[in-house]
Design an enzyme around this catalytic site. Structure first.
Site, short mmCIF file in Angstrom:
data_model
loop_
_atom_site.label_atom_id
_atom_site.label_comp_id
_atom_site.label_asym_id
_atom_site.label_seq_id
_atom_site.Cartn_x
_atom_site.Cartn_y
_atom_site.Cartn_z
N LYS A 85 0.83 -1.21 0.00
CA LYS A 85 0.00 0.00 0.00
C LYS A 85 0.87 1.26 0.00
O LYS A 85 0.64 2.19 -0.79
CB LYS A 85 -0.94 -0.02 1.21
CG LYS A 85 -1.94 -1.19 1.19
CD LYS A 85 -2.93 -1.11 2.33
CE LYS A 85 -2.30 -1.38 3.68
NZ LYS A 85 -1.81 -2.79 3.80
N THR A 86 1.85 1.30 0.88
CA THR A 86 2.75 2.47 0.92
C THR A 86 3.55 2.59 -0.36
O THR A 86 3.75 3.69 -0.89
CB THR A 86 3.69 2.37 2.14
OG1 THR A 86 2.91 2.26 3.34
CG2 THR A 86 4.59 3.59 2.22
N ASP A 130 -1.62 6.69 6.24
CA ASP A 130 -1.61 5.28 6.58
C ASP A 130 -2.50 5.05 7.81
O ASP A 130 -2.68 5.96 8.63
CB ASP A 130 -0.18 4.83 6.87
CG ASP A 130 -0.02 3.33 6.81
OD1 ASP A 130 -0.96 2.63 6.36
OD2 ASP A 130 1.05 2.83 7.22
N THR A 179 -5.73 -1.38 7.15
CA THR A 179 -5.77 -2.84 7.32
C THR A 179 -7.12 -3.28 7.87
O THR A 179 -7.37 -4.47 8.00
CB THR A 179 -4.66 -3.30 8.29
OG1 THR A 179 -4.83 -2.60 9.55
CG2 THR A 179 -3.28 -2.98 7.73
N ARG A 238 6.66 -7.95 1.87
CA ARG A 238 7.50 -7.44 2.96
C ARG A 238 8.21 -8.57 3.67
O ARG A 238 9.40 -8.49 3.98
CB ARG A 238 6.65 -6.64 3.95
CG ARG A 238 7.45 -6.05 5.11
CD ARG A 238 6.55 -5.32 6.07
NE ARG A 238 5.98 -4.13 5.44
CZ ARG A 238 4.97 -3.44 5.95
NH1 ARG A 238 4.39 -3.85 7.06
NH2 ARG A 238 4.51 -2.37 5.34
#
Length: 360
Positions: A85-86, A130, A179, A238
């Site tokens: 997402k980032t 975020d 999330t 990640r």
């Protein structure tokens, strides 16, 4: 273009650290995390691996905005931690030739912080928030006119002499990440023109990510090694990148200097990560259900207390992958361990006459 962070961004480190949990009890964490994120982060949509349908749509949105010489529509990115997402927010800013301002829900503590951010953005810049579901109700309400009409209400003066004035701001794009989509209010969700839900990545995409990351780290990685790492990455880039870093250590110290399946097996065994990517905490969660509560159903608060973890961590970090892979079930009465969980842990599933019978 380099991203800018709000002065209060560090105050949200607790939420970000929770969201960034990775396999094997935190052994991948550390102060260099952000540096490696920058190294691994793709810079364009073409470099971004996976989420093909979303990428195709984003290309259309970006090109359309460029042709009209307008900002992108507001975009909401949903999904478990670590899926990109980032990274997508950074890519969108670069594709649009805009500046990216980065903050998080907990960091925007009051309307003054939000006003400070919004008055800094130029036309078509991107403000990335975020964990946007953690905005306070007051800040969220102040955000509505900003994203709808590109204006903010500012209080001038004190006491009886205070008055509200409307301040125009430059048209910008809000990119929100969460999330926990269910915790977003409906009015906020409806103000996003585009909503993208990122899914866990298939092993084939993770193989490509592992190979690319190994190349960036200048360590040889054969196809079998990349496959073995991808299978243990829990569908999450990640985690795949962090595994590459840790397996690199074992390869250089206890192996041949190359990442192959043998050294991946050795490293992951030492790190407590099994062939399905489950780590010690995942197995503890499932074993608590099986051994202490006969497989469930068990309330999430009970599980959180037994693991000594916050409820949010259970729901945001542990559960999504276990649910998606079929190790955990969610019922109106609570969580249950599935037949697949029993088999994975070498336990005997309950009989069909048990309170879980319909799921076995």
């Amino acid at each position: 273009m380099a991203a800018k962070k709000s002065p209060s961004f560090a105050q949200a480190a607790d939420g970000e650290a929770m969201a960034a949990r990775l396999a094997s009890g935190g052994v991948f964490g550390g102060g260099e995390e952000e540096r490696f994120d920058r190294i691994f982060r793709p810079g364009t949509l073409d470099e971004f691996v996976g989420q093909e349908q979303h990428k195709q749509n984003l290309r259309v949105y970006v090109e359309a905005a460029r042709r009209r010489k307008e900002p992108l529509d507001h975009i909401l990115l949903c999904g478990p931690p670590g899926l990109g997402k980032t990274t997508l927010a950074h890519i969108l800013a670069k594709e649009m030739g805009a500046e990216l301002f980065v903050t998080s829900g907990p960091a925007v503590e009051h309307k003054g912080v939000l006003t400070g951010l919004l008055t800094r953005v130029a036309r078509a810049d991107i403000l990335f928030i975020d964990e946007i579901h953690r905005l306070s109700a007051t800040v969220e309400e102040a955000l509505y006119p900003a994203i709808e009409d590109f204006r903010i209400d500012v209080m001038m003066g004190d006491g009886a002499y205070a008055e509200s004035i409307q301040l125009d701001i430059k048209p910008f794009t809000l990119v929100g990440a969460t999330t926990r989509t269910g915790l977003l209010t409906k009015p906020l969700q409806e103000r996003f023109g585009v909503t993208l839900r990122l899914d866990f990545y298939p092993v084939s995409d993770l193989e490509r990510i592992v190979s690319r990351s190994a190349k960036l780290l200048e360590i040889p990685c054969d196809k079998d090694g990349a496959r073995a790492l991808a299978e243990r990455a829990r569908g999450t880039p990640r985690i795949a990148n962090r595994l590459v870093r840790r397996v690199r250590d074992f390869a250089q110290v206890e192996g041949s200097g190359n990442i192959d399946r043998k050294i991946v097996d050795i490293a992951c065994d030492r790190l407590g990560i099994d062939h399905a990517g489950l780590d010690e905490m995942d197995r503890r969660l499932l074993m608590i259900l099986i051994e202490h509560y006969d497989g469930g159903p068990v309330g999430v608060e009970t599980i959180a207390a037994a693991l000594a973890e916050p409820r949010d961590t259970i729901e945001d970090v542990y559960e999504p992958y276990l649910l998606q892979q079929g190790y955990l079930g969610r019922t109106p009465r609570g969580r249950i361990a599935t037949k697949k969980a029993y088999e994975h842990l070498g336990q005997t599933p309950p009989s069909k006459g048990s309170n879980q019978g319909s799921l076995f």
